[in-house]
Design an enzyme around this catalytic site. Structure first.
Site, short mmCIF file in Angstrom:
data_model
loop_
_atom_site.label_atom_id
_atom_site.label_comp_id
_atom_site.label_asym_id
_atom_site.label_seq_id
_atom_site.Cartn_x
_atom_site.Cartn_y
_atom_site.Cartn_z
N CYS A 75 -22.86 -18.75 -69.41
CA CYS A 75 -21.44 -18.39 -69.36
C CYS A 75 -20.96 -18.57 -67.93
O CYS A 75 -21.54 -17.98 -67.00
CB CYS A 75 -21.26 -16.94 -69.80
SG CYS A 75 -19.59 -16.27 -69.60
N ASN A 76 -19.93 -19.38 -67.75
CA ASN A 76 -19.42 -19.62 -66.40
C ASN A 76 -18.87 -18.34 -65.77
O ASN A 76 -19.13 -18.05 -64.60
CB ASN A 76 -18.31 -20.68 -66.44
CG ASN A 76 -18.85 -22.08 -66.60
OD1 ASN A 76 -19.18 -22.74 -65.63
ND2 ASN A 76 -18.97 -22.53 -67.84
N CYS A 190 -16.51 -24.37 -69.57
CA CYS A 190 -16.82 -23.22 -70.42
C CYS A 190 -17.79 -23.69 -71.48
O CYS A 190 -17.58 -24.74 -72.11
CB CYS A 190 -15.54 -22.67 -71.06
SG CYS A 190 -15.82 -21.35 -72.27
N THR A 191 -18.86 -22.95 -71.69
CA THR A 191 -19.89 -23.39 -72.64
C THR A 191 -19.40 -23.37 -74.08
O THR A 191 -20.04 -23.98 -74.95
CB THR A 191 -21.16 -22.54 -72.51
OG1 THR A 191 -20.84 -21.15 -72.67
CG2 THR A 191 -21.81 -22.75 -71.14
N HIS A 192 -18.29 -22.70 -74.36
CA HIS A 192 -17.73 -22.75 -75.71
C HIS A 192 -17.18 -24.13 -76.05
O HIS A 192 -17.16 -24.52 -77.24
CB HIS A 192 -16.58 -21.73 -75.85
CG HIS A 192 -17.03 -20.34 -76.14
ND1 HIS A 192 -17.53 -19.51 -75.17
CD2 HIS A 192 -17.04 -19.62 -77.29
CE1 HIS A 192 -17.83 -18.33 -75.71
NE2 HIS A 192 -17.54 -18.38 -77.00
#
Length: 277
Positions: A75-76, A190-192
């Site tokens: 998570c950034n 963002c990893t999403h």
């Protein structure tokens, strides 16, 4: 035979599944616990003064329960605001964090026009601007703070649709044309966001290279395991991964099915309600 390492992958929600998938490709021998702080999602809505203590509490609980060899903060927001606190709180635990993929985007760009698609908080932080100064000084960089994209990705994984108009409204500002040049690389901050990569590619005004930070995070995790902890890849085939959620409700059927498709064998609730002092 070398023992299988245990890897904890932590995120505010489901975006870290993109990081988990890359690590699992490199280390299929590892035992995985994926922890989603569903009760705290989205982290961008939390005041910064509350976010680091929340992350330390949740990760600390997961360390207590599962004793991982390494913790990957996928998570950034949590990485930029809480990684130092995590390392101070758990000095014996190796941590691997996440940063926007600005360096590879600049390296791959031919037009020297790149964009950073991230949450508003990540876009605004000095850390992001320092990365641009260090690695993309010769590029025109457009910072795009996407307010609703992480939620769209989260809902998409929960079985809801991601309306084309909503997705396009979030990504369109990342496409810039100027003096005969145009954006050719977009760093996903963002990893999403890679959860919606198929939609991005379909809706993009023109083809670009979408730079996902997950492969670099996976390589770093493998390096720490192999070189620093002495846990090289082995022939071990451990149990199927476990997904842990901090909310109080069982995941919806669509999410449970998506987790099974990703190889997860069990889902566990570890409720940790969000409480402000």
């Amino acid at each position: 035979m070398a023992r299988a390492p245990k890897i904890l992958v932590f995120d505010s929600g489901l975006g870290g599944l993109t990081v988990y998938a890359e690590i699992a490709r490199l280390r299929p021998d590892a035992e995985y616990v994926y922890a989603a702080d569903e009760a705290g999602f989205p982290y961008g809505a939390l005041p910064e003064s509350a976010l680091a203590p929340r992350v330390v509490d949740v990760v600390g609980r997961m360390i207590e329960l599962f004793s991982p060899d390494i913790v990957v903060v996928a998570c950034n927001t949590a990485s930029t605001l809480a990684l130092a606190d995590l390392r101070a709180a758990f000095p014996g635990a190796p941590f691997v964090g996440t940063v926007p993929a600005i360096k590879p985007a600049a390296a791959h760009s031919r037009s020297r026009m790149i964009s950073v698609l991230a949450t508003p908080g990540t876009v605004a932080r000095d850390y992001t601007r320092a990365l641009i100064e260090s690695y993309a000084g010769d590029c025109k960089v457009t910072l795009v703070g996407a307010r609703g994209l992480a939620r769209l990705a989260e809902d998409f994984m929960q079985g809801a649709g991601a309306p084309d108009a909503d997705v396009l409204a979030e990504i369109a500002p990342a496409f810039v044309e100027e003096d005969g040049r145009r954006t050719d690389c977009i760093a996903l901050g963002c990893t999403h966001y890679p959860l919606l990569l198929g939609e991005f590619e379909r809706l993009a005004p023109w083809p670009v290279e979408w730079i996902d930070p997950a492969p670099a995070i996976a390589r770093r995790a493998d390096h720490v395991l192999t070189r620093e902890l002495g846990l090289p890849p082995s022939a071990a085939r451990p149990a199927r991964p476990l997904a842990v959620f901090t909310g109080e409700r069982e995941p919806k059927d669509a999410l449970a099915a998506a987790l099974r498709r990703r190889g997860f064998g069990a889902i566990r609730l570890e409720p940790m309600p969000l409480v402000f002092a």
